[in-house]
Design a protein around this motif. Sequence first.
Motif, mmCIF file in Angstrom:
data_model
loop_
_atom_site.group_PDB
_atom_site.id
_atom_site.type_symbol
_atom_site.label_atom_id
_atom_site.label_comp_id
_atom_site.label_asym_id
_atom_site.label_seq_id
_atom_site.Cartn_x
_atom_site.Cartn_y
_atom_site.Cartn_z
ATOM 1 N N GLN A 208 -0.231 -7.774 -4.832
ATOM 2 C CA GLN A 208 -1.183 -6.666 -4.812
ATOM 3 C C GLN A 208 -0.461 -5.337 -4.650
ATOM 4 N N ARG B 273 -0.973 -6.711 -15.319
ATOM 5 C CA ARG B 273 -1.726 -6.332 -14.123
ATOM 6 C C ARG B 273 -3.220 -6.512 -14.372
ATOM 7 N N PHE C 146 -3.644 6.365 -8.492
ATOM 8 C CA PHE C 146 -4.696 5.518 -7.954
ATOM 9 C C PHE C 146 -5.075 4.430 -8.954
ATOM 10 N N GLU C 147 -5.100 4.787 -10.239
ATOM 11 C CA GLU C 147 -5.513 3.826 -11.259
ATOM 12 C C GLU C 147 -4.469 2.739 -11.526
ATOM 13 N N THR D 58 -3.626 0.825 -9.170
ATOM 14 C CA THR D 58 -4.025 -0.214 -8.223
ATOM 15 C C THR D 58 -4.461 -1.469 -8.965
ATOM 16 N N ALA E 272 -6.819 -5.108 -12.585
ATOM 17 C CA ALA E 272 -7.571 -4.326 -11.612
ATOM 18 C C ALA E 272 -8.937 -4.982 -11.399
ATOM 19 N N THR F 246 -1.604 -1.403 -4.103
ATOM 20 C CA THR F 246 -2.726 -0.512 -3.821
ATOM 21 C C THR F 246 -2.195 0.899 -3.647
ATOM 22 N N VAL F 247 -2.738 1.812 -4.441
ATOM 23 C CA VAL F 247 -2.308 3.206 -4.391
ATOM 24 C C VAL F 247 -3.469 4.031 -3.846
ATOM 25 N N SER F 248 -3.243 4.671 -2.729
ATOM 26 C CA SER F 248 -4.288 5.508 -2.144
ATOM 27 C C SER F 248 -4.235 6.892 -2.784
ATOM 28 N N LEU G 14 0.847 -1.183 0.000
ATOM 29 C CA LEU G 14 0.000 0.000 0.000
ATOM 30 C C LEU G 14 0.886 1.239 0.000
#
Length: 124
Positions: free
Chosen positions: A119, A38, A88-89, A91, A40, A121-123, A11
């Motif tokens: 995984q 990848r 974010f995209e 992720t 999503a 995950t980009v906040s 993350l």
Amino acid sequence: QVQLVESGGGLVQAGDSLRLSCAASGRTFSTYAMGWFRQAPGKEREFVAAITWSGGTKYYADSLKGRFTISRDNAKNTVYLQMNSLKFEDTAVYYCAAGHGNIAPVAADKVLSWGQGTQVTVSP
């Protein structure tokens, strides 16, 4: 058949960097072109980057050029994906892939072996 294990996911915040690693088993790693894909949530698996056995030629998804860099270390049986300025995209679950010989795995039908995925995950 080559076995692949990814690591390095996690993350992060938007704008951060992350480096994924993919360790391959077998003494013939240097004869395989390698790649990253990848997937999503709710989307199809998509090509990210690929590299020939020598590292001399690299391929990237057009939308990721300039932010992602693929590299390999044949002495360590490892391929890397350096991801900068994450969004974010970005992720997704990131999968390592081995191609058939030196055919770069730039599409799913050109993949010989898949890793289990890691995984990212980009906040926002």
